[in-house]
Write an enzyme that holds these catalytic residues in place. Sequence first.
Site, PDB file in Angstrom:
ATOM      1  NE  ARG A   1     -82.955 -62.870-132.023  1.00 42.27           N
ATOM      2  CZ  ARG A   1     -83.391 -62.694-133.266  1.00 42.27           C
ATOM      3  NH1 ARG A   1     -83.541 -63.740-134.058  1.00 42.27           N
ATOM      4  NH2 ARG A   1     -83.676 -61.490-133.714  1.00 42.27           N
TER       5      ARG A   1
ATOM      6  CB  CYS B   1     -76.590 -60.894-137.722  1.00 39.87           C
ATOM      7  SG  CYS B   1     -78.310 -60.411-137.830  1.00 39.87           S
TER       8      CYS B   1
ATOM      9  CE  LYS C   1     -93.745 -62.034-135.533  1.00 39.39           C
ATOM     10  NZ  LYS C   1     -92.570 -62.599-136.185  1.00 39.39           N
TER      11      LYS C   1
ATOM     12  CE  LYS D   1     -78.598 -66.025-138.612  1.00 41.41           C
ATOM     13  NZ  LYS D   1     -78.995 -66.218-139.974  1.00 41.41           N
TER      14      LYS D   1
ATOM     15  CG  ASN E   1     -73.418 -59.454-141.125  1.00 41.46           C
ATOM     16  OD1 ASN E   1     -73.475 -58.238-141.311  1.00 41.46           O
ATOM     17  ND2 ASN E   1     -74.497 -60.166-140.846  1.00 41.46           N
TER      18      ASN E   1
ATOM     19  CG  LEU F   1     -82.494 -53.463-142.764  1.00 41.80           C
ATOM     20  CD1 LEU F   1     -83.958 -53.798-142.499  1.00 41.80           C
ATOM     21  CD2 LEU F   1     -82.348 -52.064-143.323  1.00 41.80           C
TER      22      LEU F   1
ATOM     23  CD  GLU G   1     -81.162 -57.596-143.195  1.00 41.15           C
ATOM     24  OE1 GLU G   1     -81.026 -56.377-142.997  1.00 41.15           O
ATOM     25  OE2 GLU G   1     -80.839 -58.468-142.371  1.00 41.15           O
TER      26      GLU G   1
ATOM     27  N   GLY H   1     -72.603 -59.703-130.131  1.00 42.67           N
ATOM     28  CA  GLY H   1     -73.693 -60.669-129.966  1.00 42.67           C
ATOM     29  C   GLY H   1     -74.738 -60.438-131.038  1.00 42.67           C
TER      30      GLY H   1
END
Length: 458
Positions: free
Chosen positions: A356, A288, A61, A291, A237, A179, A177, A285
């Site tokens: 995801r 984040c 990567k 999960k 979240n 974002l 964060e 979905g």
Amino acid sequence: MKNNIKFLILIFIFYTNLLPFSVSNSKKICIIGTGYVGLVLGACLSDFGHIVTCVDKDKEKIKELQNGKIPIYELGLTEIIYKNVHKNTLKFSDEIEKEIKNAEVIYIAVGTPTNPDGETFLDDIISASILISKNLNEYKLICIKSTVPIGTNKFIKEIIQNNQTKKVNFDVVSNPEFLREGVAVNDFLNPRRIIFGIESEKAKKILSQIYEPFIKINIPIIWTNFNTAETIKYASNSFLAIKIAFINEISRLKKLGVDIKAVSKGMGLDNRIGSEFLNPGPGFGGSCFPKDIEALLHKTRSINENLKILEAANISNELHKEKIFQNFALLFNNNLEGKIITILGLAFKANTDDVRSSPAITIIQKLKESGAIIKAYDPKAMKKMAQIFPDIQYCNSTYDALTNADGMIILTEWQEFKNLDLEKIYKIMKNPIIYDTRYILDEEKLKFLGYKFPFSDL
Ligand code: UGA
């Protein structure tokens, strides 16, 4: 007069270079982890004028990044990376130990996946902490960006303390964060708030220098302790996910003839509720929300607390995807065998190639089980979905995907789907059956043209 204009231009250049996005005290920063968070963070901090090196244990990567290949699709990211690599304020390296030693500030932005139980795997964050500890040659500030269960920052501090080869001072900071994928660069540059869990005044001073451009424009900052900072992230979240699950449940009242877009607007106009994250869809979905909810529930179970509303949000989200499928199947009298079904949108939301926990995965699975023939189109996410479902037909354009289709379902709110030529589609589809799960099309027009959609007879 000419001189006056020159002077004004000089003043303008001077101030636009200083304000709002540049720092007077540049830091040497190392960011461990080149995922969505690490890359966006690295690119934006280097754009502030800090000297940033992004490191990753994935050498392949790093090689690609060094060759200018950006592994994710994120609006504006490539440009900001190229600009700062060119300015020598940003580089990529796999020499993690060397870069840790060189840096004044180290961010950990590695992944923290969960197992099906909701337990968070901290392996990568622990390895990164040990590596930092072993290479602490002088005082450093260590910022934890990864989303970690409540109590983890304290634990990381202990790991670093216990593995130090050289006893030097350091500080750990919890800096969650906020974002959103797809608009991450914009979110970074326009934060609604910044959260710091700190334990020392020295850490506060350094953080104030790193984030000076935000302090200058009075972005709200909350200075608090580790556990509170970690909780703010999970609670935020979770709350947003609950809000979406709620409006999705209300959207199912469509079968009573309710105009859900108007309901959403009507609720959102009340400031106490707010209009954001009140758009109904096929279910939330991404990497984040599902999960993080599981992780918070797992943590709270360990202290014998049950967060019932949060538990319900995940259950509701699963049920909603099931209902979406049922509504669609009903348009075919529950017989999808051999029907050509077009799926528009595979990404979990627009402006990302990320699939995801995308609702599209559930819908595709159910369509396959019902014997439907699936054609799919997404502007960015087809490559990633093909890794999960190699056996469905991926098309080059919306209209390709819709030719001869028995029905179509929109799952992602891409801009190009908002501008579909409905007259043309009516002609190229075998059966004009549409399910717009994102409510982006004009239902009155669909009705006028003769399309069939869930509860169109109401
Ligand atoms: C989310 C949070 O919004 C970020 O603040 C946070 O930093 C991030 O998680 C993270 O923890 O890293 P993200 O997962 O990128 O960001 O996506 P969102 O824009 O929040 O959308 C999540 C899901 O909710 C998507 O499936 C989206 O389609 C859905 N959604 C969102 C709706 O169905 N309706 C809405 O009104 C908003």
